[in-house]
Enzyme design. Structure first.
Site, PDB file in Angstrom:
ATOM      1  N   CYS A  80       4.349   0.999   1.477  1.00  0.00           N
ATOM      2  CA  CYS A  80       4.485  -0.142   2.373  1.00  0.00           C
ATOM      3  C   CYS A  80       4.749  -1.386   1.530  1.00  0.00           C
ATOM      4  CB  CYS A  80       3.207  -0.294   3.186  1.00  0.00           C
ATOM      5  SG  CYS A  80       3.412  -1.436   4.543  1.00  0.00           S
ATOM      6  N   ASP A 138      -7.539   8.715  13.596  1.00  0.00           N
ATOM      7  CA  ASP A 138      -7.792   8.408  12.175  1.00  0.00           C
ATOM      8  C   ASP A 138      -8.354   6.993  12.036  1.00  0.00           C
ATOM      9  OD1 ASP A 138      -7.958   8.846   9.474  1.00  0.00           O
ATOM     10  OD2 ASP A 138      -5.868   8.352   9.065  1.00  0.00           O
ATOM     11  N   GLY A 163       0.912   5.706   1.112  1.00  0.00           N
ATOM     12  CA  GLY A 163       0.271   6.834   1.772  1.00  0.00           C
ATOM     13  C   GLY A 163       0.982   8.119   1.426  1.00  0.00           C
ATOM     14  N   GLY A 205       0.833  -1.195   0.000  1.00  0.00           N
ATOM     15  CA  GLY A 205       0.000   0.000   0.000  1.00  0.00           C
ATOM     16  C   GLY A 205       0.861   1.236   0.000  1.00  0.00           C
TER      17      GLY A 205
END
Length: 682
Positions: A93, A202, A88, A86
């Site tokens: 990642c 979050d 961000g 992933g």
């Protein structure tokens, strides 16, 4: 900063092979490089459109190509970088394998070029500082962090089944049992964070990661912060716009209640497949959030609606605590699976109970504990009442009989009546100290029973002590025979008030059996079968020669024939007040609407003391470890309280045990208690 902010799954690892010799250990592949997919779920901190997924377009994002073999300069350990998991705001990642032991991590790799400014680097350092001290089953584990010339590397627990965002994308909506399963784990992890005085700030589906065993882990501490007093709270807006709370939008700061708000958004999204405050433009979304205005579809069941509404209260003070959430009817009245199959990632689970006995008891549970008011509810879909439904109705009808008399006590010889020498017991302590395992055979030592039944035929037929005992035994046996195997006590903890025995004295070789209730009523069941209670005011006496026949008189002005018994009653009261300690931590609450409790029968075996009361309350105290089981009926629902060796109590609905099972230590005690009840007349 965002940790595992978004999870973009790449079916093929999209970079060069490791050196040939390391190919296998790396699990790399030699397919051609694919273009990066846009992020699927989580949004970056700078995102502006709440409805549409945000695409990061930083093609220089990672600077130069990250090497496949990464060496920790401080330890010399070699790692092989695998596929992208992933990406961000600052980082990507990757799957990363430790080449010394083949352990797989999720590695967050942040190029120094992305955090060149001091405030950016501070964010990373703060995230590492917060995350590295956390250790909890439902929080993504932080393992290690190091840097080389190009990047910062953070090694985290690898969650092979990706995130809840992926599951919801495949499934669209989740079933209530699944939502309970996941929410329990989120609440557990979040409670730990709040106890450490850390706010997540979050919470969203993309930040709940699922491991191979389908266990949920709360992750991504990029926006996490220490809990500050109200006056020192940061006023900055952060987090995913959809899940921002009214107080954060109004720049009043972020507290634990703001995480609860986000949890309400998460629950809503799981059940309905869309967030509660999703609109076509940001301004309208923020207006809806500020007003806590959203639609609640009629398809949701009442407990789910109520829990969501409480978590999405506009005023932070009106939101439930994490403990309140777990004690809510949404959890207590519904089935929660112990584990989920990995097929739940893409397919609706089937929680059908296959065994006919379990089906019967599930329906029985609904009838007994669900507050159903009449038989008609079961006839809605059947013109003819099935045998099964009749059995259930009979069972429920039996449970409603709470005004109890009893069968005549048997005449005993002097020999049978002679108990061991006088035993004063401290809160369930007895002269009998038996370390053996609790077993099936009950060795009775001594018992006492309330006097003969009244002449009313109805009393004999409907309300005998046998009826009370049989009803409790039937419910307890039904629970034991049908509950699943489990290795721990359920998480449910009800806060409820009921009467139970906090102290007792067996003086049956001379007078009888004395006890004190949690409301400080003192009772004595005399050897002649009469019962006398001294009320908490220490001024009023209730006398039962027979069941249902109560005389009331002042303690200071007793009728002549009762003076000696009142003296003994006061002696018991004084002795317990002065010499005995309470046997548990349950609150002492008096409910004047409930009938006065008095003892119908007590019974001592070589391992435990059993007490059965007029309203069906049933208590068993085990001598060797001072544990206790109390079963009582409240609002047509059976509750079981377990007091452990440390005198700490936990109360469950019997339906919860029926659905979830319990630890062996509790199950063995329930079985022994049932055997005492069944063998009480032997």
């Amino acid at each position: 900063m965002e940790l595992l902010r978004t999870i973009t799954y790449q079916p093929a690892a999209g970079t060069k092979m490791c050196e040939q010799a390391l190919g296998k250990a790396c699990g790399g592949d030699s397919k051609k490089k694919r273009p990066q997919q846009p992020s699927e779920d989580g949004q970056s901190q700078a995102q502006v459109t709440p409805a549409a997924p945000h695409h990061h377009h930083h093609h220089s994002h990672s600077g130069p190509e990250i090497s496949r073999i990464i060496v920790d300069p401080t330890t010399g350990k070699r790692y092989c970088r695998g596929k992208v998991l992933g990406k961000g705001g600052f980082a990507k990642c990757y799957e990363m394998t430790d080449l010394t032991n083949n352990k797989v991590y999720a590695a967050k790799i942040i190029p120094h070029s992305r955090v060149a400014k001091p405030h950016q680097r501070e964010k990373i350092d703060k995230e590492i500082e917060l995350h590295r001290i956390l250790h909890h089953k439902h929080v993504v584990q932080f393992y290690h962090y190091f840097e080389d010339k190009e990047n910062i590397y953070i090694l985290l627990e690898y969650c092979s089944r990706r995130s809840m965002a992926h599951i919801l994308k495949a499934r669209k909506v989740l079933t209530e049992p699944e939502v309970r399963y996941y929410l329990r784990q989120i609440v557990s992890g979040l409670k730990y964070l709040h106890e450490q005085e850390i706010l997540h700030r979050d919470l969203k589906l993309g930040n709940f990661f699922i491991n191979e065993a389908m266990e949920l882990k709360v992750g991504d501490f990029g926006l996490a912060a220490r809990l500050e007093p109200l006056e020192h709270r940061r006023r900055t807006i952060c987090g995913t716009p959809n899940y921002l709370s009214p107080e954060v939008l109004n720049k009043q700061g972020h507290g634990c209640e703001s995480d609860i708000w986000a949890l309400g958004c998460v629950m809503y999204t799981m059940l309905l497949g869309r967030p509660p405050f999703e609109t076509t433009n940001l301004k309208e979304t923020y207006r809806c959030i500020r007003e806590a205005r959203y639609t609640m579809p009629s398809s949701l069941l009442a407990p789910a609606k109520h829990l969501i509404a409480s978590m999405l209260s506009k005023n932070p003070e009106d939101r439930p605590s994490l403990d309140d959430i777990i004690r809510h009817d949404f959890f207590l009245q519904g089935f929660t699976p112990d584990r989920l199959s990995s097929s739940c990632c893409h397919t609706v689970p089937d929680f059908h109970l296959s065994s006919p006995a379990k089906n019967f008891f599930k329906k029985a549970a609904a009838a007994l504990f669900g507050g159903k008011k009449d038989k008609a509810r079961y006839n809605d879909t059947h013109n003819k009442v099935s045998k099964e439904d009749e059995d259930i109705y009979k069972l429920r009808h039996d449970l409603k009989k709470t005004s109890i008399t009893q069968q005549p006590s048997k005449h005993r010889t002097d020999e049978e009546l002679q108990p061991p020498p006088t035993t004063f017991a401290k809160s369930g302590t007895s002269a009998v100290e038996n370390k053996q395992q609790i077993g099936d055979a009950i060795r009775m030592i001594v018992r006492g029973t309330l006097g003969s039944c009244s002449s009313s035929s109805e009393c004999l037929e409907d309300s005998t002590m046998g009826s009370v005992a049989d009803t409790v035994a039937r419910v307890l046996r039904g629970c034991l025979e049908n509950m699943p195997e489990a290795d721990c006590i359920p998480k449910e903890q009800l806060s409820t008030s009921f009467q139970w025995v906090t102290k007792w004295v067996d003086y049956s070789n001379k007078y009888g059996f004395g006890y004190q209730l949690s409301d400080h009523t003192v009772g004595v069941l005399f050897n002649n079968g009469a019962h006398m209670s001294l009320l908490p005011d220490k001024k009023t006496v209730h006398y039962y020669a027979e069941l249902g026949q109560c005389s009331v008189f002042p303690a200071t002005d007793a009728p002549e024939q009762f003076i000696s018994q009142v003296t003994v009653l006061k002696y018991f009261s004084h002795y317990m007040e002065e010499n005995l300690m309470d046997g548990g931590d349950l609150p002492s609450v008096t409910d004047i609407r409930r009938p006065r409790l008095y003892l119908l029968q007590w019974l001592k075996s070589d391992k435990a003391l059993m007490m059965l009361f007029n309203d069906g309350t049933f208590q068993v105290n085990f001598y060797h470890d001072h544990t206790k089981i109390i079963i009582c009926n409240q609002n047509e629902e059976y509750l079981l309280t377990y007091i452990n060796e440390d005198r700490i109590s936990t109360t469950f609905r019997l339906t919860t045990l029926l659905m979830s099972g319990c630890s062996l230590e509790l199950k063995h005690r329930m079985e022994y208690a049932l055997n005492m009840l069944l063998q009480r007349c032997n």
